[in-house]
Design a protein around this motif. Structure first.
Motif, PDB file in Angstrom:
ATOM      1  N   ARG A  45       0.822  -1.215   0.000  1.00 21.47           N
ATOM      2  CA  ARG A  45       0.000   0.000   0.000  1.00 21.47           C
ATOM      3  C   ARG A  45       0.857   1.267   0.000  1.00 21.47           C
ATOM      4  NH1 ARG A  45      -5.412  -0.131   2.552  1.00 21.47           N
ATOM      5  NH2 ARG A  45      -4.777   1.900   3.364  1.00 21.47           N
ATOM      6  N   GLU A  87       2.674   2.337   2.431  1.00 18.49           N
ATOM      7  CA  GLU A  87       2.539   2.978   3.738  1.00 18.49           C
ATOM      8  C   GLU A  87       3.831   2.789   4.518  1.00 18.49           C
ATOM      9  OE1 GLU A  87      -0.026   4.636   4.933  1.00 18.49           O
ATOM     10  OE2 GLU A  87      -1.670   4.046   3.618  1.00 18.49           O
ATOM     11  N   VAL A 102      -8.053  -0.711   8.600  1.00 18.39           N
ATOM     12  CA  VAL A 102      -7.179  -0.310   7.492  1.00 18.39           C
ATOM     13  C   VAL A 102      -7.828  -0.632   6.152  1.00 18.39           C
ATOM     14  CG1 VAL A 102      -4.962  -0.720   6.356  1.00 18.39           C
ATOM     15  CG2 VAL A 102      -5.063  -0.537   8.853  1.00 18.39           C
ATOM     16  N   HIS A 103      -8.348  -1.841   6.032  1.00 21.69           N
ATOM     17  CA  HIS A 103      -8.895  -2.293   4.754  1.00 21.69           C
ATOM     18  C   HIS A 103     -10.061  -1.430   4.292  1.00 21.69           C
ATOM     19  CE1 HIS A 103     -11.145  -5.218   2.107  1.00 21.69           C
ATOM     20  NE2 HIS A 103      -9.971  -5.092   1.509  1.00 21.69           N
ATOM     21  N   ASN A 104     -10.863  -0.968   5.221  1.00 25.01           N
ATOM     22  CA  ASN A 104     -12.028  -0.152   4.886  1.00 25.01           C
ATOM     23  C   ASN A 104     -11.738   1.348   4.949  1.00 25.01           C
ATOM     24  OD1 ASN A 104     -13.947  -2.297   4.427  1.00 25.01           O
ATOM     25  ND2 ASN A 104     -13.755  -2.714   6.609  1.00 25.01           N
ATOM     26  N   ASP A 105     -10.453   1.689   5.113  1.00 24.87           N
ATOM     27  CA  ASP A 105     -10.040   3.104   5.183  1.00 24.87           C
ATOM     28  C   ASP A 105     -10.770   3.855   6.288  1.00 24.87           C
ATOM     29  OD1 ASP A 105      -8.144   2.940   3.072  1.00 24.87           O
ATOM     30  OD2 ASP A 105      -9.791   3.040   1.623  1.00 24.87           O
ATOM     31  N   TRP A 106     -10.896   3.221   7.443  1.00 26.64           N
ATOM     32  CA  TRP A 106     -11.577   3.841   8.576  1.00 26.64           C
ATOM     33  C   TRP A 106     -10.612   4.483   9.559  1.00 26.64           C
ATOM     34  CZ3 TRP A 106     -15.054  -1.005   9.598  1.00 26.64           C
ATOM     35  CH2 TRP A 106     -16.074  -1.044   8.642  1.00 26.64           C
ATOM     36  N   PRO A 132      -7.405   7.352   9.979  1.00 21.99           N
ATOM     37  CA  PRO A 132      -6.737   8.448   9.266  1.00 21.99           C
ATOM     38  C   PRO A 132      -5.261   8.166   8.989  1.00 21.99           C
ATOM     39  CG  PRO A 132      -7.117   9.035  11.554  1.00 21.99           C
ATOM     40  CD  PRO A 132      -7.785   7.716  11.330  1.00 21.99           C
ATOM     41  N   CYS A 133      -4.662   7.298   9.791  1.00 24.01           N
ATOM     42  CA  CYS A 133      -3.232   7.032   9.640  1.00 24.01           C
ATOM     43  C   CYS A 133      -2.972   5.525   9.704  1.00 24.01           C
ATOM     44  CB  CYS A 133      -2.453   7.761  10.720  1.00 24.01           C
ATOM     45  SG  CYS A 133      -0.684   7.624  10.493  1.00 24.01           S
ATOM     46  N   PRO A 134      -3.033   4.838   8.572  1.00 22.81           N
ATOM     47  CA  PRO A 134      -2.783   3.391   8.570  1.00 22.81           C
ATOM     48  C   PRO A 134      -1.422   3.016   9.152  1.00 22.81           C
ATOM     49  CG  PRO A 134      -3.702   4.068   6.469  1.00 22.81           C
ATOM     50  CD  PRO A 134      -3.395   5.326   7.233  1.00 22.81           C
TER      51      PRO A 134
END
Length: 185
Positions: free
Chosen positions: A95, A97, A133-137, A139-141
């Motif tokens: 990703r 990141e 993380v997978h659902n973008d929930w 703000p900072c993965p």
């Protein structure tokens, strides 16, 4: 201190070389496999198996000394959690990141909540971390990746197991495995 970003790059390179990121819907399958590794850890625990062992010999031996693995596949709760951490780091790199350093994230608080937790409690928290993380929930993965990695490290250390030693054993074993480890994805 382990450089998680350097390790993530090494793990991702190995996963790409083995073909795991060349399959259709690679990220979806990767997320499913992370959940699977956590379920395998619970199954090892449910069966009362040692934290770390090999089972390719007649008697299931509890082995904690890496020199004794001699290229054999590490098994047990610790091995499954190491697989999970390896996949988290690989996913972070896939990703693009950066992974926050545990020292940046964990400046205060009581680690006893994690270290004293039963495995199912830890696993449930890790499943939630994957979903965040997978659902973008989140703000900072990068912080979530650090949390998941650090929680496993703390939990295993409380049980006398060095996560990074197990990761090293798993990485060495995986070098000998075929493309996709003989699976479809």
């Amino acid at each position: 201190m382990i450089d998680l970003n350097k390790l993530a790059a090494e793990l991702h390179d190995a996963a790409v070389e083995k073909g795991f990121w060349a399959v259709d819907d690679a990220e979806e399958k990767h997320v499913a496999k992370m959940h699977s590794e956590l379920s395998e850890a619970v199954q090892e625990d449910r069966c009362g198996r040692p934290m770390l062992y090999v089972d390719d010999i007649e008697v299931m031996d509890k082995i904690t000394d890496p020199a004794q693995f001699d290229g054999r596949k590490p098994e047990g709760v610790a091995a499954e959690l190491a697989d999970f951490v390896m996949m988290v780091l690989d996913w972070a790199k896939a990703r693009d990141e950066m992974i926050a350093s545990p020292s940046e994230v964990f400046v205060s608080g009581n680690a006893d909540d994690i270290t004293d937790a039963l495995l199912p409690h830890l696993v449930n928290n890790l499943h939630e971390g994957i979903a965040l993380v997978h659902n973008d929930w989140v703000p900072c993965p990068a912080v979530q990746f650090a949390f998941m990695t650090h929680f496993v490290d703390l939990w295993l250390r409380a049980r006398g197991v060095d996560l990074w030693q197990v990761v090293s054993l798993k990485m060495e074993y995986n070098k000998s495995r075929p493309k996709l480890h003989g699976r479809l994805y």
